[in-house]
Motif scaffolding. Structure first.
Motif, PDB file in Angstrom:
ATOM      1  N   MET A 111      32.862  41.151  41.966  1.00  0.00           N
ATOM      2  CA  MET A 111      33.829  41.721  41.022  1.00  0.00           C
ATOM      3  C   MET A 111      33.171  42.759  40.128  1.00  0.00           C
ATOM      4  O   MET A 111      33.722  43.834  39.904  1.00  0.00           O
ATOM      5  N   ARG A 112      31.984  42.458  39.633  1.00  0.00           N
ATOM      6  CA  ARG A 112      31.286  43.391  38.741  1.00  0.00           C
ATOM      7  C   ARG A 112      30.869  44.667  39.461  1.00  0.00           C
ATOM      8  O   ARG A 112      30.801  45.730  38.858  1.00  0.00           O
ATOM      9  N   GLY A 145      32.530  45.865  42.042  1.00  0.00           N
ATOM     10  CA  GLY A 145      33.717  46.467  42.627  1.00  0.00           C
ATOM     11  C   GLY A 145      33.734  46.363  44.147  1.00  0.00           C
ATOM     12  O   GLY A 145      34.315  47.209  44.822  1.00  0.00           O
ATOM     13  N   GLN A 146      33.115  45.321  44.685  1.00  0.00           N
ATOM     14  CA  GLN A 146      33.064  45.120  46.134  1.00  0.00           C
ATOM     15  C   GLN A 146      34.183  44.188  46.587  1.00  0.00           C
ATOM     16  O   GLN A 146      34.634  43.325  45.839  1.00  0.00           O
TER      17      GLN A 146
END
Length: 127
Positions: free
Chosen positions: A32-33, A35-36
């Motif tokens: 999530m951090r 952006g995957q």
């Protein structure tokens, strides 16, 4: 917990002391951090082990005592057996060839699987 990392150069196996749920949650937060995309599904992974390794019999005994169905050992030929473990596949897409597979079995079974896999990889490098 056993962690099998599949890359374009091969398989790497290691024991991880974190609980399965924590390891997966950390991977979700990381994705999530960054952006995957992340895909997690139940599945199985297989790898070869030396059929003549002395600790193979010990592993088979441990699996019988544990009565676990998370690991199966199947003969392939005179030199190798195939170990199949059931757990969770974590990758960027559903059809990814690279990713991480995690599974939980007893501590002794994890230790023996890792030791047998390491012995097999050493034989591969010598051949």
């Amino acid at each position: 917990m056993l962690k099998l990392t599949y890359t374009e150069t091969g398989l790497h196996m290691e024991r991880v002391m974190a609980p399965l749920e924590v390891a997966i949650a950390q991977r979700v937060v990381l994705a999530m951090r960054l952006g995957q995309h992340l895909h997690i599904e139940p599945g199985r992974a297989s790898f070869l082990l030396p059929a003549t390794a002395p600790s193979l019999k010990q592993l088979e005994q441990i699996l019988r005592v544990d009565q676990t169905q998370a690991v199966m050992v199947t003969p392939v030929d005179q030199e190798f057996v195939e170990a199949t473990v059931y757990g969770s596949w974590i990758a960027e897409t559903t059809d990814a060839e690279e990713g991480v597979f995690v599974t939980v079995v007893s501590d002794m079974a994890e230790f023996l699987l890792l030791r047998l896999w390491e012995a097999q990889t050493q034989v591969s490098f010598l051949a």
